[in-house]
Scaffold this motif. Sequence first.
Motif, PDB file in Angstrom:
ATOM      1  N   VAL A  49       5.522  10.333   2.309  1.00 51.87           N
ATOM      2  CA  VAL A  49       4.860   9.478   1.706  1.00 51.87           C
ATOM      3  C   VAL A  49       5.881   8.359   1.188  1.00 51.87           C
ATOM      4  O   VAL A  49       7.006   8.617   0.802  1.00 51.87           O
ATOM      5  CB  VAL A  49       4.180  10.245   0.294  1.00 51.87           C
ATOM      6  N   TYR A  58       5.983   3.714   0.965  1.00 53.79           N
ATOM      7  CA  TYR A  58       5.170   2.266   0.703  1.00 53.79           C
ATOM      8  C   TYR A  58       5.439   1.592   1.952  1.00 53.79           C
ATOM      9  O   TYR A  58       6.376   1.511   2.713  1.00 53.79           O
ATOM     10  CB  TYR A  58       5.856   1.606  -0.449  1.00 53.79           C
ATOM     11  N   THR A  83       0.869  -1.044   0.100  1.00 59.99           N
ATOM     12  CA  THR A  83       0.062   0.059  -0.065  1.00 59.99           C
ATOM     13  C   THR A  83       0.822   1.247  -0.043  1.00 59.99           C
ATOM     14  O   THR A  83       1.948   1.251   0.136  1.00 59.99           O
ATOM     15  CB  THR A  83      -0.851   0.085   1.384  1.00 59.99           C
ATOM     16  N   LEU A  84       0.105   2.338  -0.249  1.00 57.95           N
ATOM     17  CA  LEU A  84       1.024   3.470  -0.193  1.00 57.95           C
ATOM     18  C   LEU A  84       0.400   4.530   1.118  1.00 57.95           C
ATOM     19  O   LEU A  84      -0.782   4.201   1.377  1.00 57.95           O
ATOM     20  CB  LEU A  84       0.413   4.643  -1.487  1.00 57.95           C
ATOM     21  N   GLY A  85       1.196   5.170   1.693  1.00 54.98           N
ATOM     22  CA  GLY A  85       0.873   5.595   2.963  1.00 54.98           C
ATOM     23  C   GLY A  85       1.752   6.515   3.703  1.00 54.98           C
ATOM     24  O   GLY A  85       2.690   7.181   2.761  1.00 54.98           O
ATOM     25  N   SER A 103      -9.297   0.777  -1.013  1.00 55.40           N
ATOM     26  CA  SER A 103      -8.009   1.134  -1.850  1.00 55.40           C
ATOM     27  C   SER A 103      -8.381   1.139  -3.370  1.00 55.40           C
ATOM     28  O   SER A 103      -9.035   0.483  -3.895  1.00 55.40           O
ATOM     29  CB  SER A 103      -6.948   0.236  -1.648  1.00 55.40           C
ATOM     30  N   ILE A 159      -1.702   3.793   7.218  1.00 57.74           N
ATOM     31  CA  ILE A 159      -2.200   4.098   6.064  1.00 57.74           C
ATOM     32  C   ILE A 159      -3.593   5.055   6.330  1.00 57.74           C
ATOM     33  O   ILE A 159      -4.415   4.746   7.517  1.00 57.74           O
ATOM     34  CB  ILE A 159      -3.115   2.749   5.713  1.00 57.74           C
ATOM     35  N   THR A 213      -6.210   4.640   0.185  1.00 53.92           N
ATOM     36  CA  THR A 213      -4.979   4.404  -0.323  1.00 53.92           C
ATOM     37  C   THR A 213      -4.994   3.723  -1.595  1.00 53.92           C
ATOM     38  O   THR A 213      -5.869   3.472  -2.233  1.00 53.92           O
ATOM     39  CB  THR A 213      -4.018   3.702   0.489  1.00 53.92           C
ATOM     40  N   PRO A 269      -1.876  11.916  -2.480  1.00 55.60           N
ATOM     41  CA  PRO A 269      -2.387  12.448  -1.106  1.00 55.60           C
ATOM     42  C   PRO A 269      -3.493  13.911  -1.402  1.00 55.60           C
ATOM     43  O   PRO A 269      -4.159  13.617  -0.443  1.00 55.60           O
ATOM     44  CB  PRO A 269      -0.994  12.959  -0.529  1.00 55.60           C
ATOM     45  N   ASP A 325       1.921   9.113  -7.801  1.00 54.33           N
ATOM     46  CA  ASP A 325       1.889   9.069  -6.230  1.00 54.33           C
ATOM     47  C   ASP A 325       2.170  10.433  -5.609  1.00 54.33           C
ATOM     48  O   ASP A 325       1.957  10.673  -4.590  1.00 54.33           O
ATOM     49  CB  ASP A 325       3.040   8.220  -6.026  1.00 54.33           C
ATOM     50  N   TRP A 330      -4.267  11.933   5.155  1.00 55.27           N
ATOM     51  CA  TRP A 330      -3.383  12.638   4.307  1.00 55.27           C
ATOM     52  C   TRP A 330      -3.261  14.140   4.394  1.00 55.27           C
ATOM     53  O   TRP A 330      -2.337  14.532   4.025  1.00 55.27           O
ATOM     54  CB  TRP A 330      -4.100  12.516   2.617  1.00 55.27           C
TER      55      TRP A 330
END
Length: 352
Positions: free
Chosen positions: A221, A223, A124-126, A321, A244, A249, A167, A163, A141
């Motif tokens: 930001v 991963y 995930t992106l976080g 997500s 997250i 996300t 956010p 990416d 975010w």
Amino acid sequence: MKIRALLIPLVLSLMAGAAHSETLRLLNWEEYLSPTVETQWENKTGHKIESVFFDNDQKRDEILLNAEHHIIDLAVVDEIVAERFGEDQRLIEITEELVPNLKHVGKFWRQRCSKYAIPYFWGTLGIVYRSDKVPTPPDSWRDIVEPSDKLKGHIGMLDDYTDMLAPAIFMNGHKLNTEDADELKQAFEVLKQQSADVLTYDYIITYVDSSPKSDDLHMAVGYGGDQYILNERAGNDDLWKYVIPKEGTVLWVDCLAIPSNSKNIKQALTFLNYLSDPVVAAQHAEDLYYATPNEAAMNHVSDKYKNDSEIFPPRSILAQSDLYEEMTNSNIEKRLRITNAVKNIHESKQTR
């Protein structure tokens, strides 16, 4: 992972005349291949892995698009590039006949990587943050897009047309892959305002490894999994944390592909089969602490790994997500204009 190192483009060209069949050249993010797994492969086969690193998707794609000038036998790519470059015949098709251990990999992840690559890791992106500098964990975010006064100048973003925007897009309640001009403009206005508070647009691991100001980076930001690499660097398992945000996300999957111009295709396929062995995949996943798409490997991992919610988020989060999707050229161009404009604004403010 889309995670993550210093690109060395000149080396690629210089290597072209020095290729030999005993070595596989892997285009990869930094710290994204287990040294133990790599050593075991070399001891088992007598063949070496030589890694060439990149630090964002655009630079990786440039290398693959100019493959005739470089020697790359394997490449970590995202699911969009796997499909696109495969259809353009830049990557070979991979089947269970060629890679028998592919049968152990989950169907969902195989579909995401298309028939031109095999799933490598997913996540995930976080937000990655230093617990000693950010005592109250972020949960939105907004915490990184509109940072508190204490965090201004200590923020890290990503230099990527998806990416970097994510956010702001999520904060505004929009979908990751939106093509709506007004929604993209809103994201630009948010990022333009934020640019004065940003320390770097370098990938967090690259910045921590290479910048003398790395101690000034408190939140970025990143991963899921990046925090473990950063803690290993720091010698402190609890320094860096990962969350997250509540707005949702990105669910990403990295894929491993073989360029069609590789001179070591048979050996590269053998390496893919080796990585897809459940025992090897389990070792690889635990060493790097990213989520493995290899279902059979889950029978060989520890309970600590299996039950880590930062690696395997709850279904409620996964349900929120978005997935990366193929974008139109027009959408990509708009996003590139936004990211370039934001970076230019940031640089102009730094030189004042």
